[in-house]
Design a protein around this motif. Structure first.
Motif, short mmCIF file in Angstrom:
data_model
loop_
_atom_site.label_atom_id
_atom_site.label_comp_id
_atom_site.label_asym_id
_atom_site.label_seq_id
_atom_site.Cartn_x
_atom_site.Cartn_y
_atom_site.Cartn_z
N ARG A 68 0.83 -1.22 0.00
CA ARG A 68 0.00 0.00 0.00
C ARG A 68 0.86 1.26 0.00
N GLU A 112 -7.50 -6.11 -1.69
CA GLU A 112 -7.35 -5.98 -0.23
C GLU A 112 -7.27 -7.32 0.47
N GLU A 113 -8.07 -8.30 0.02
CA GLU A 113 -8.03 -9.60 0.70
C GLU A 113 -6.69 -10.30 0.54
N VAL A 115 -3.65 -8.37 0.18
CA VAL A 115 -2.67 -7.51 0.85
C VAL A 115 -2.78 -7.58 2.38
N LYS A 116 -3.97 -7.78 2.91
CA LYS A 116 -4.12 -7.73 4.37
C LYS A 116 -3.25 -8.76 5.09
N PRO A 119 1.29 -8.39 2.90
CA PRO A 119 1.49 -6.99 2.53
C PRO A 119 2.66 -6.71 1.59
#
Length: 191
Positions: A68, A112-113, A115-116, A119
């Motif tokens: 991110r 997002e699912e 990267v969470k 990362p």
């Protein structure tokens, strides 16, 4: 041998990025693929870049510990520079150059699912004659160690679903499929 990236390796990394692309002879601008898949890593995360050097650079790995943060820097500092150089692309890109320019103007963040829990991410490319010598595994292990040292809990990347050899290799070095769609198989590994 594997060693850390140096500034004078940038041309070779860009060249390998092009030569290992799905259509290396189809680009009018040979730098476009490198601008998308290698350049920002060399600029913003050079400490996480390594090369295979057998008298000449034959492969590389680039990565970043925080996807991110990396995406934000690209939005602020990398893509605007390239957008000035490469005007907006057509809505229905047909040529390899138009497809890369489309990415520059419409870059999609990683899901997002993914990267969470994963990362960090990477890109790796080896020239054909370099594959099968253990360099891919060694590059991934080296980057993984660096990312763990930087505090990352997991690593991800995307693979073309048609690249069955790469998918088999990544499974063999401990990555699992996290998600699949038409254009990408998302692979990942927790540390």
């Amino acid at each position: 041998m594997i060693r850390k990236f140096r500034l004078d390796d940038e041309y070779a990394v860009y060249d390998i990025c092009l030569r290992t692309s799905s259509n290396p002879d189809g680009f009018d601008d040979p730098q476009l693929v490198g601008h998308v898949y290698a350049g920002p890593y060399l600029r913003f995360s050079p400490q996480f870049a390594s090369v295979v050097d057998e008298g000449t650079v034959l492969g590389y790995i680039v990565g970043t510990p925080d996807t991110r943060e990396f995406e934000a820097r690209c939005r602020e500092e990398w893509w605007p520079m390239l957008r000035k150089r490469y005007p907006d692309d057509p809505a229905d890109p047909k040529t390899p150059d138009e497809r890369m320019i489309r990415i520059i103007h419409h870059f999609l963040p990683a899901p997002e699912e993914i990267v969470k829990d994963h990362p960090s991410h990477l890109h790796i490319n080896l020239l054909d004659g370099t594959r099968g010598k253990g360099y891919g595994r060694a590059l991934i292990e080296r980057l993984t160690d660096e990312l763990i040292e930087a505090g990352s809990p997991g690593l991800h990347f995307g693979v073309d679903p048609a690249n069955t050899n790469a998918l088999a290799f990544y499974r063999a070095v401990g990555f699992a499929e996290l998600r699949r769609d038409t254009h990408t198989v998302w692979m990942g590994r927790r540390f």
